[in-house]
Design an enzyme around this catalytic site. Sequence first.
Site, PDB file in Angstrom:
ATOM      1  N   ARG A  48       0.823  -1.217   0.000  1.00 40.07           N
ATOM      2  CA  ARG A  48       0.000   0.000   0.000  1.00 40.07           C
ATOM      3  C   ARG A  48       0.855   1.263   0.000  1.00 40.07           C
ATOM      4  O   ARG A  48       0.322   2.363  -0.144  1.00 40.07           O
ATOM      5  CB  ARG A  48      -0.919  -0.002   1.219  1.00 40.07           C
ATOM      6  CG  ARG A  48      -1.744  -1.284   1.347  1.00 40.07           C
ATOM      7  CD  ARG A  48      -2.176  -1.514   2.769  1.00 40.07           C
ATOM      8  NE  ARG A  48      -2.687  -2.846   3.015  1.00 40.07           N
ATOM      9  CZ  ARG A  48      -1.931  -3.896   3.311  1.00 40.07           C
ATOM     10  NH1 ARG A  48      -0.612  -3.758   3.395  1.00 40.07           N
ATOM     11  NH2 ARG A  48      -2.470  -5.074   3.529  1.00 40.07           N
ATOM     12  N   ASP A 108     -17.666  -4.764   3.484  1.00 42.78           N
ATOM     13  CA  ASP A 108     -16.409  -5.499   3.635  1.00 42.78           C
ATOM     14  C   ASP A 108     -16.724  -6.977   3.831  1.00 42.78           C
ATOM     15  O   ASP A 108     -17.876  -7.394   3.696  1.00 42.78           O
ATOM     16  CB  ASP A 108     -15.597  -4.937   4.809  1.00 42.78           C
ATOM     17  CG  ASP A 108     -16.229  -5.315   6.131  1.00 42.78           C
ATOM     18  OD1 ASP A 108     -17.447  -5.534   6.175  1.00 42.78           O
ATOM     19  OD2 ASP A 108     -15.509  -5.412   7.135  1.00 42.78           O
ATOM     20  N   PRO A 131     -20.486   0.918   3.261  1.00 43.45           N
ATOM     21  CA  PRO A 131     -19.320   0.135   2.835  1.00 43.45           C
ATOM     22  C   PRO A 131     -19.494  -1.344   3.150  1.00 43.45           C
ATOM     23  O   PRO A 131     -19.860  -1.707   4.270  1.00 43.45           O
ATOM     24  CB  PRO A 131     -18.158   0.732   3.651  1.00 43.45           C
ATOM     25  CG  PRO A 131     -18.794   1.476   4.772  1.00 43.45           C
ATOM     26  CD  PRO A 131     -20.160   1.874   4.323  1.00 43.45           C
ATOM     27  N   LYS A 154     -15.183  -0.059  -1.290  1.00 38.71           N
ATOM     28  CA  LYS A 154     -15.267  -0.233   0.165  1.00 38.71           C
ATOM     29  C   LYS A 154     -14.555   0.890   0.914  1.00 38.71           C
ATOM     30  O   LYS A 154     -15.098   1.465   1.859  1.00 38.71           O
ATOM     31  CB  LYS A 154     -14.710  -1.605   0.560  1.00 38.71           C
ATOM     32  CG  LYS A 154     -14.972  -1.976   1.981  1.00 38.71           C
ATOM     33  CD  LYS A 154     -13.819  -1.542   2.843  1.00 38.71           C
ATOM     34  CE  LYS A 154     -14.163  -1.661   4.296  1.00 38.71           C
ATOM     35  NZ  LYS A 154     -13.038  -1.222   5.137  1.00 38.71           N
TER      36      LYS A 154
END
Length: 289
Positions: free
Chosen positions: A169, A230, A228, A211
């Site tokens: 990331r 998940d 969202p 998300k």
Amino acid sequence: MIVEEYPHFDIQKTAESGQCFRLNRIGDHEWLLIAYGKVLQITMERKGRYCFSCGRKEFDSLWKDYFDLETDYGKFAERIPKKDLFLQKAAAFSDGIRILRQDPWETLISFIISQRKSIPAIQTSVEKLSAAFGKKIPAGTKTYYAFPRPEELSRADYDDILACSVGYRAPYIYRAAKMCASGELDLMSLSELDDAALREKLLSVNGVGEKVAGCVMLFGYHRTGAFPVDVWIQRMIDLHYDGHFPLKRYRGFAGIIQQYIFYYGRQTYDRSERMRMKIEKLDKKGSLI
DNA sequence: TGCCAGGCTTCAC
DNA sequence: GTGAAGCATGGC
């Protein structure tokens, strides 16, 4: 130091609801929050009665909104049909949770980090980033660190970001910081946009999908209509709604319902159930071949 | 030690 | 448009 009574606010549930990564329990009845460059200690004197380590002015201008203490959450639970026993239970179990008004930038980076990470692992990365690049906040004998601003992160060495256990990331974080520091992406001005336009802008950031965009909308911009989905929400929808959640019923406050499902699901769903679902999925897959 | 984690991007097809 | 692969690393 001020004392306030909020009978329908539960700091423990809110802290454990996975929306904020710097609100930590530090004692039996004590929590520590680092947000907006400040440190706040919250002590629960008894249920619904809290002592906040700040003055009246700061509480009224910042923390009252941050914890969304003026909203009546009871009105949302009332909209759940009586026959939806799962959601009735989830809402009752989660009573006291608030949707926090967090800083959009911190929320964006925190949830970019969150992908395929456990909550403790996210907290570790957020703390490492803050300690490495954030401003010092002296508090008594201790020093805390604010979450770094875009300019601070954009000046950082890429390898130093990588050293914060963010793994693959790192480029997402680095690029988001550059975008925000340069003005290419002005997160403050996005609050003027409607939900659809805000979602589109967030999705334009590399590393942000549906998300994460939903989480930033809900927890960073207080768009309570965002929902969202998940792994936990999907798991609950598969288990209790045969894969189809009646989202339209909760228009405008689906995000609050989502948070109830997330908290209740995580707290009550055990490993054996997870295993059963996994086997069921594999069976379904097998039957298609 | 191995599995899983508040998913996303890329690339076939 | 859809599905699958690949991704870094911490926490349990």
